[in-house]
Write a protein that holds these residues in place. Structure first.
Motif, PDB file in Angstrom:
ATOM      1  N   PRO A  12     -22.123  20.170  -6.772  1.00 10.77           N
ATOM      2  CA  PRO A  12     -21.247  20.898  -7.693  1.00 10.77           C
ATOM      3  C   PRO A  12     -20.727  22.176  -7.047  1.00 10.77           C
ATOM      4  N   GLN A  13     -19.509  22.550  -7.391  1.00 10.04           N
ATOM      5  CA  GLN A  13     -19.035  23.866  -6.997  1.00 10.04           C
ATOM      6  C   GLN A  13     -19.991  24.919  -7.570  1.00 10.04           C
ATOM      7  N   SER A  14     -20.087  26.024  -6.884  1.00 10.25           N
ATOM      8  CA  SER A  14     -21.049  27.061  -7.274  1.00 10.25           C
ATOM      9  C   SER A  14     -20.937  27.423  -8.748  1.00 10.25           C
ATOM     10  N   LYS A  15     -19.715  27.547  -9.237  1.00 13.30           N
ATOM     11  CA  LYS A  15     -19.520  28.005 -10.621  1.00 13.30           C
ATOM     12  C   LYS A  15     -19.985  26.982 -11.651  1.00 13.30           C
ATOM     13  N   TYR A  16     -20.174  25.729 -11.220  1.00 18.06           N
ATOM     14  CA  TYR A  16     -20.615  24.689 -12.148  1.00 18.06           C
ATOM     15  C   TYR A  16     -22.096  24.322 -11.967  1.00 18.06           C
ATOM     16  N   ALA A  17     -22.757  24.866 -10.965  1.00 20.25           N
ATOM     17  CA  ALA A  17     -24.096  24.400 -10.599  1.00 20.25           C
ATOM     18  C   ALA A  17     -25.082  24.499 -11.761  1.00 20.25           C
ATOM     19  N   LYS A  18     -25.093  25.621 -12.457  1.00 23.42           N
ATOM     20  CA  LYS A  18     -26.056  25.800 -13.552  1.00 23.42           C
ATOM     21  C   LYS A  18     -25.818  24.781 -14.666  1.00 23.42           C
ATOM     22  N   GLU A  19     -24.546  24.511 -14.969  1.00 22.56           N
ATOM     23  CA  GLU A  19     -24.236  23.566 -16.034  1.00 22.56           C
ATOM     24  C   GLU A  19     -24.572  22.134 -15.634  1.00 22.56           C
ATOM     25  N   ARG A  30     -33.970   9.685 -24.481  1.00 24.26           N
ATOM     26  CA  ARG A  30     -32.542   9.470 -24.746  1.00 24.26           C
ATOM     27  C   ARG A  30     -32.012  10.519 -25.716  1.00 24.26           C
ATOM     28  N   GLU A  31     -32.782  10.791 -26.740  1.00 31.12           N
ATOM     29  CA  GLU A  31     -32.353  11.779 -27.737  1.00 31.12           C
ATOM     30  C   GLU A  31     -32.272  13.171 -27.126  1.00 31.12           C
ATOM     31  N   GLU A  32     -33.261  13.519 -26.319  1.00 30.86           N
ATOM     32  CA  GLU A  32     -33.237  14.822 -25.649  1.00 30.86           C
ATOM     33  C   GLU A  32     -32.045  14.935 -24.699  1.00 30.86           C
ATOM     34  N   ALA A  33     -31.726  13.831 -24.013  1.00 34.53           N
ATOM     35  CA  ALA A  33     -30.566  13.833 -23.109  1.00 34.53           C
ATOM     36  C   ALA A  33     -29.278  14.052 -23.889  1.00 34.53           C
ATOM     37  N   LYS A  34     -29.149  13.412 -25.052  1.00 40.47           N
ATOM     38  CA  LYS A  34     -27.939  13.583 -25.871  1.00 40.47           C
ATOM     39  C   LYS A  34     -27.797  15.022 -26.352  1.00 40.47           C
ATOM     40  N   GLU A  35     -28.895  15.636 -26.725  1.00 40.69           N
ATOM     41  CA  GLU A  35     -28.853  17.028 -27.158  1.00 40.69           C
ATOM     42  C   GLU A  35     -28.461  17.945 -26.004  1.00 40.69           C
ATOM     43  N   GLU A  36     -28.981  17.649 -24.802  1.00 38.81           N
ATOM     44  CA  GLU A  36     -28.648  18.461 -23.629  1.00 38.81           C
ATOM     45  C   GLU A  36     -27.164  18.333 -23.289  1.00 38.81           C
ATOM     46  N   ILE A  37     -26.610  17.145 -23.446  1.00 38.96           N
ATOM     47  CA  ILE A  37     -25.184  16.932 -23.172  1.00 38.96           C
ATOM     48  C   ILE A  37     -24.333  17.717 -24.157  1.00 38.96           C
ATOM     49  N   LEU A  42     -21.353  19.384 -18.886  1.00 39.11           N
ATOM     50  CA  LEU A  42     -21.290  18.948 -17.490  1.00 39.11           C
ATOM     51  C   LEU A  42     -22.641  18.513 -16.940  1.00 39.11           C
ATOM     52  N   THR A  43     -23.675  18.533 -17.763  1.00 39.99           N
ATOM     53  CA  THR A  43     -25.005  18.198 -17.259  1.00 39.99           C
ATOM     54  C   THR A  43     -25.018  16.845 -16.564  1.00 39.99           C
ATOM     55  N   PHE A  44     -25.796  16.778 -15.488  1.00 42.21           N
ATOM     56  CA  PHE A  44     -25.889  15.556 -14.711  1.00 42.21           C
ATOM     57  C   PHE A  44     -26.536  14.418 -15.493  1.00 42.21           C
ATOM     58  N   LEU A  45     -27.176  14.733 -16.607  1.00 39.01           N
ATOM     59  CA  LEU A  45     -27.776  13.679 -17.424  1.00 39.01           C
ATOM     60  C   LEU A  45     -26.733  12.678 -17.909  1.00 39.01           C
ATOM     61  N   LYS A  46     -25.469  13.088 -17.972  1.00 42.24           N
ATOM     62  CA  LYS A  46     -24.418  12.131 -18.345  1.00 42.24           C
ATOM     63  C   LYS A  46     -24.368  10.966 -17.371  1.00 42.24           C
ATOM     64  N   MET A  47     -24.616  11.265 -16.083  1.00 46.71           N
ATOM     65  CA  MET A  47     -24.617  10.211 -15.065  1.00 46.71           C
ATOM     66  C   MET A  47     -25.985   9.583 -14.906  1.00 46.71           C
ATOM     67  N   ASP A  48     -27.029  10.398 -14.994  1.00 42.03           N
ATOM     68  CA  ASP A  48     -28.388   9.898 -14.807  1.00 42.03           C
ATOM     69  C   ASP A  48     -28.859   9.057 -15.983  1.00 42.03           C
ATOM     70  N   ARG A  49     -28.380   9.389 -17.181  1.00 39.55           N
ATOM     71  CA  ARG A  49     -28.693   8.613 -18.387  1.00 39.55           C
ATOM     72  C   ARG A  49     -27.373   8.159 -19.022  1.00 39.55           C
ATOM     73  N   PRO A  50     -26.631   7.266 -18.348  1.00 43.12           N
ATOM     74  CA  PRO A  50     -25.294   6.908 -18.843  1.00 43.12           C
ATOM     75  C   PRO A  50     -25.298   6.155 -20.163  1.00 43.12           C
TER      76      PRO A  50
END
Length: 441
Positions: A12-19, A30-37, A42-50
């Motif tokens: 990720p670009q530096s400005k997006y790294a934290k997100e 799954r529920e925790e991933a949806k809440e995080e999204i 931009l959380t990577f869980l969108k890709m890791d838990r598609p």
């Protein structure tokens, strides 16, 4: 001789790294991933838990799920959330938790080293968990969750890392230091600070790219002098990456050996910086014993060190704590027991505290023969503390056991002997974040 190589990271670009940075896919539901999204789009869980892109009736391993991960990846690459470095590098990944600093090298490790046991394992894997990540890596054509590897500390690597971190610290603390206009990175001729942020749980994450060819070569040569690398966490991700590599080799019978699919994404940490937390046990019932009968049986089998209403923890190896709620469910009693010396075998697996608890208490007294399948037992990571064990005992469990942590040397000894640890023997903190490095294959 370990083959640990630099790689061209997609990150990720530096400005997006934290997100973007996300906990590993297998420590959130799954529920925790949806809440995080919802909180961090931009959380990577969108890709890791598609599967979170689909309704809840779509299984996590539905054939539609994995192409969705690739679609999200391509979209966010096109949108500039992620960028690709133009050359191969090692990356320093530093995590700070509660004032303790743990610094690793992000790199790619050899599939052949895994097969030849230069990279050593201490856990079995389950086929269904492997298949999920095999499909994910294959469809993504990328490895997205780094394998947590450990090695016995090497002075050359430690010195390079220490010098680069000191140089970056100096730049960060200089108010006149200029950042790259496009990427917001701080850089010198030797290295570049790519991101520095605190995640929601208060852990600080820093990623530094090593730009000096001299440093990159020195690190690669130093790893060649290391005989053994150990999987600390990520056995399923490693096994899945290896199986995808075998698939790609079969598809490309004339492969040369240096193709990216012959290596898997890793972060390697020196053993002297690692901390393992306890992995604790809770059990639903006392196997027909009353509280008094159960305690009496334990006092005959083990050495009782203390008991009372205040929290008690094991002080050293071969001790364990127990919490037993009162029958009226208001409060409870804490105990500390010690395994008797004559009951402790010399072999590296049998002498583990988690093995002793299983073989001397959970099986013969509570009747739990196979902790992998018995529904009467559950496991609680040490990061949750004693409070979570007490809470579970007042909700759905009858007794809790707080373990003394397995040491990194014990893990190495088991792996060196080509043996396997019991399930849930180690809990590493802090957890590596996914999404900060992607290795395309």
């Amino acid at each position: 001789m370990a083959d640990i190589r630099p790689f061209r990271a997609v990150r990720p670009q530096s400005k997006y790294a934290k997100e973007v940075a996300a906990l590993p896919y297998d420590v959130v539901s799954r529920e925790e991933a949806k809440e995080e999204i919802k909180k961090h789009p931009l959380t990577f869980l969108k890709m890791d838990r598609p599967e979170t892109s689909f309704s809840d009736d779509v299984p996590y391993n539905d054939p539609r799920v994995y192409p969705k991960a690739r679609e999200i990846f391509e979209t966010e690459m096109n949108d500039g959330v992620y960028i690709s470095d133009d050359a191969k590098h090692y990356y320093i990944y530093e995590l700070t938790m509660d004032g303790r600093v743990q610094t690793g090298i992000a790199a790619v490790a050899s599939v052949d080293d895994y097969e030849n046991n230069v990279i050593k394992k201490h856990e079995n894997t389950r086929a269904e968990k492997e298949l999920d990540r095999i499909n994910h890596v294959d469809q993504m054509s990328a490895q997205t969750g780094p394998i947590f590897l450990a090695y016995r500390e090497d002075r050359t690597i430690s010195q390079i890392v220490s010098e680069i971190k000191a140089e970056i610290d100096s730049l960060e603390n200089n108010p006149e230091c200029k950042r790259d206009i496009l990427t917001d990175d701080i850089s010198s001729e030797r290295a570049a600070l790519l991101c520095d942020f605190k995640s929601d749980d208060g852990i600080r994450h820093r990623v530094i790219r090593i730009d000096s060819s001299e440093d990159n070569i020195a690190i690669q040569e130093a790893f060649k002098n290391i005989d053994s690398i150990y999987i600390a966490d990520g056995h399923h991700r490693a096994a899945s990456a290896v199986k995808v590599s075998k698939m790609r080799r079969k598809e490309n019978p004339d492969y040369a050996g240096d193709e990216e699919f012959n290596y898997f994404l890793s972060v390697l940490f020196p053993d002297n910086e690692l901390k393992i937390l306890s992995y604790n046990r809770v059990v639903k019932d006392l196997n027909g014993y009353s509280d008094d009968e159960f305690v009496s049986k334990l006092c005959k089998r083990f050495e009782l060190l203390s008991s009372g209403e205040g929290e008690e923890f094991p002080a050293e190896k071969n001790e364990f704590s127990m919490y037993l709620p009162n029958e009226n469910m208001h409060g409870g009693t804490y105990y500390v027991f010690r395994f008797r010396e004559e009951d402790i075998p010399s072999d590296p697996v049998g002498s583990l505290d988690v093995s002793l608890l299983q073989n001397l208490l959970l099986d013969p007294i509570l009747g739990i023969k196979d902790p992998r399948t018995d529904e009467r037992i559950d496991f609680v990571g040490g990061i949750r503390g004693m409070g979570e064990l007490v809470k579970r005992c007042h909700e759905d469990m009858a007794v809790a056991f707080y373990m003394y942590p397995t040491s990194i040397s014990e893990l190495f000894n088991v792996a060196d002997a080509h043996l396997l640890m019991p399930p849930k023997s180690t809990w590493f903190e802090p957890k590596l974040r996914s999404g900060l490095f992607i290795h395309c294959i």
